[in-house]
Design a protein around this motif. Structure first.
Motif, PDB file in Angstrom:
ATOM      1  N   ALA A  78      15.688   3.552   5.626  1.00 37.86           N
ATOM      2  CA  ALA A  78      14.592   2.576   5.604  1.00 37.86           C
ATOM      3  C   ALA A  78      13.316   3.156   6.215  1.00 37.86           C
ATOM      4  O   ALA A  78      12.217   2.935   5.691  1.00 37.86           O
ATOM      5  N   LYS A  79      13.457   3.898   7.310  1.00 38.65           N
ATOM      6  CA  LYS A  79      12.265   4.505   7.928  1.00 38.65           C
ATOM      7  C   LYS A  79      11.575   5.448   6.942  1.00 38.65           C
ATOM      8  O   LYS A  79      10.355   5.432   6.800  1.00 38.65           O
ATOM      9  N   ALA A  80      12.369   6.272   6.275  1.00 42.59           N
ATOM     10  CA  ALA A  80      11.796   7.230   5.319  1.00 42.59           C
ATOM     11  C   ALA A  80      11.280   6.520   4.072  1.00 42.59           C
ATOM     12  O   ALA A  80      10.211   6.858   3.553  1.00 42.59           O
ATOM     13  N   ALA A  81      12.021   5.535   3.589  1.00 46.36           N
ATOM     14  CA  ALA A  81      11.616   4.795   2.384  1.00 46.36           C
ATOM     15  C   ALA A  81      10.305   4.052   2.620  1.00 46.36           C
ATOM     16  O   ALA A  81       9.432   4.028   1.743  1.00 46.36           O
ATOM     17  N   ASN A  82      10.156   3.484   3.791  1.00 47.56           N
ATOM     18  CA  ASN A  82       8.925   2.750   4.104  1.00 47.56           C
ATOM     19  C   ASN A  82       7.718   3.669   4.277  1.00 47.56           C
ATOM     20  O   ASN A  82       6.585   3.209   4.234  1.00 47.56           O
ATOM     21  N   GLN A  83       7.972   4.958   4.439  1.00 47.40           N
ATOM     22  CA  GLN A  83       6.883   5.942   4.450  1.00 47.40           C
ATOM     23  C   GLN A  83       6.567   6.421   3.034  1.00 47.40           C
ATOM     24  O   GLN A  83       5.660   7.220   2.841  1.00 47.40           O
ATOM     25  N   GLY A  84       7.348   5.948   2.060  1.00 42.93           N
ATOM     26  CA  GLY A  84       7.071   6.283   0.664  1.00 42.93           C
ATOM     27  C   GLY A  84       7.856   7.453   0.112  1.00 42.93           C
ATOM     28  O   GLY A  84       7.545   7.932  -0.981  1.00 42.93           O
ATOM     29  N   LEU A  85       8.878   7.937   0.801  1.00 46.56           N
ATOM     30  CA  LEU A  85       9.668   9.064   0.300  1.00 46.56           C
ATOM     31  C   LEU A  85      10.586   8.572  -0.823  1.00 46.56           C
ATOM     32  O   LEU A  85      11.482   7.767  -0.581  1.00 46.56           O
ATOM     33  N   PRO A  86      10.367   9.044  -2.056  1.00 49.88           N
ATOM     34  CA  PRO A  86      11.139   8.512  -3.181  1.00 49.88           C
ATOM     35  C   PRO A  86      12.639   8.748  -3.082  1.00 49.88           C
ATOM     36  O   PRO A  86      13.433   7.893  -3.478  1.00 49.88           O
ATOM     37  N   LYS A  87      13.057   9.875  -2.549  1.00 50.63           N
ATOM     38  CA  LYS A  87      14.490  10.148  -2.410  1.00 50.63           C
ATOM     39  C   LYS A  87      15.132   9.112  -1.484  1.00 50.63           C
ATOM     40  O   LYS A  87      16.226   8.616  -1.750  1.00 50.63           O
ATOM     41  N   ALA A  88      14.454   8.774  -0.407  1.00 44.00           N
ATOM     42  CA  ALA A  88      14.966   7.770   0.525  1.00 44.00           C
ATOM     43  C   ALA A  88      14.950   6.381  -0.109  1.00 44.00           C
ATOM     44  O   ALA A  88      15.854   5.575   0.124  1.00 44.00           O
ATOM     45  N   GLN A  89      13.929   6.097  -0.899  1.00 42.95           N
ATOM     46  CA  GLN A  89      13.888   4.823  -1.609  1.00 42.95           C
ATOM     47  C   GLN A  89      15.083   4.697  -2.548  1.00 42.95           C
ATOM     48  O   GLN A  89      15.716   3.648  -2.635  1.00 42.95           O
ATOM     49  N   PHE A  90      15.415   5.802  -3.217  1.00 43.00           N
ATOM     50  CA  PHE A  90      16.586   5.824  -4.084  1.00 43.00           C
ATOM     51  C   PHE A  90      17.853   5.602  -3.265  1.00 43.00           C
ATOM     52  O   PHE A  90      18.716   4.799  -3.638  1.00 43.00           O
ATOM     53  N   HIS A  91      17.995   6.310  -2.157  1.00 38.31           N
ATOM     54  CA  HIS A  91      19.187   6.160  -1.318  1.00 38.31           C
ATOM     55  C   HIS A  91      19.326   4.722  -0.814  1.00 38.31           C
ATOM     56  O   HIS A  91      20.430   4.170  -0.790  1.00 38.31           O
ATOM     57  N   LEU A  92      18.217   4.130  -0.407  1.00 42.28           N
ATOM     58  CA  LEU A  92      18.256   2.756   0.076  1.00 42.28           C
ATOM     59  C   LEU A  92      18.621   1.799  -1.064  1.00 42.28           C
ATOM     60  O   LEU A  92      19.443   0.893  -0.884  1.00 42.28           O
ATOM     61  N   GLY A  93      18.039   2.026  -2.241  1.00 44.66           N
ATOM     62  CA  GLY A  93      18.400   1.213  -3.402  1.00 44.66           C
ATOM     63  C   GLY A  93      19.875   1.317  -3.724  1.00 44.66           C
ATOM     64  O   GLY A  93      20.537   0.315  -4.020  1.00 44.66           O
ATOM     65  N   TYR A  94      20.408   2.519  -3.643  1.00 45.50           N
ATOM     66  CA  TYR A  94      21.823   2.744  -3.938  1.00 45.50           C
ATOM     67  C   TYR A  94      22.712   2.018  -2.925  1.00 45.50           C
ATOM     68  O   TYR A  94      23.741   1.444  -3.290  1.00 45.50           O
ATOM     69  N   ALA A  95      22.296   2.013  -1.661  1.00 44.15           N
ATOM     70  CA  ALA A  95      23.052   1.289  -0.635  1.00 44.15           C
ATOM     71  C   ALA A  95      23.081  -0.203  -0.947  1.00 44.15           C
ATOM     72  O   ALA A  95      24.127  -0.852  -0.836  1.00 44.15           O
ATOM     73  N   TYR A  96      21.942  -0.747  -1.371  1.00 46.83           N
ATOM     74  CA  TYR A  96      21.900  -2.170  -1.736  1.00 46.83           C
ATOM     75  C   TYR A  96      22.718  -2.444  -3.001  1.00 46.83           C
ATOM     76  O   TYR A  96      23.347  -3.484  -3.113  1.00 46.83           O
ATOM     77  N   LEU A  97      22.730  -1.520  -3.915  1.00 38.99           N
ATOM     78  CA  LEU A  97      23.501  -1.699  -5.142  1.00 38.99           C
ATOM     79  C   LEU A  97      24.998  -1.754  -4.823  1.00 38.99           C
ATOM     80  O   LEU A  97      25.731  -2.563  -5.395  1.00 38.99           O
TER      81      LEU A  97
END
Length: 132
Positions: A78-97
């Motif tokens: 979440a920290k990385a995703a909220n900074q806009g890192l697309p790989k982290a956004q993907f990882h966070l999305g996958y966790a929610y999925l």
């Protein structure tokens, strides 16, 4: 004006140093040397380096070099995703999925995948295509 240039130069130099150390962590991770990856990424993640935060999230999600801990993984992703890192956004999305460390939520997952895909992150685009 000169002070601003010095500040910009210092910020650029620090970002290059962070990048080099984050890449050292990635190289260690790819070799299977998770203790070294942790040693490289942890101090940088604490200082706010998004790539290192995502790397730590991966270590915790997979239990590589640390006990598996989805709550820690989600926090770092979440920290990385909220900074806009697309790989982290993907990882966070996958966790929610999947519901790994969070309540399973397809809509939240799609939202994170869309953010990553909008930045050209191909795995996010691929999973969105599969979900439609």
């Amino acid at each position: 004006m000169r002070l601003r240039q010095i500040g910009f130069g210092l910020a650029l130099a620090l970002s290059i140093v962070f990048q080099a150390h984050a890449e050292d962590g990635q190289a260690a991770y790819e070799r299977g040397d998770y203790a070294s990856a942790l040693a490289h990424w942890q101090p940088l993640a604490i200082k706010g380096d998004a790539a290192s935060q995502d790397g730590l999230g991966s270590l915790y999600a997979l239990g590589k070099g640390v006990p598996q801990d989805y709550a820690q993984a989600i926090a770092w992703f979440a920290k990385a995703a909220n900074q806009g890192l697309p790989k982290a956004q993907f990882h966070l999305g996958y966790a929610y999925l999947r519901g790994d460390g969070v309540t399973r939520d397809r809509n939240t997952a799609i939202g994170w995948f869309r953010k990553a895909a909008a930045q050209g992150y191909a795995p996010a685009r691929g999973i969105l295509d599969q979900m439609n």
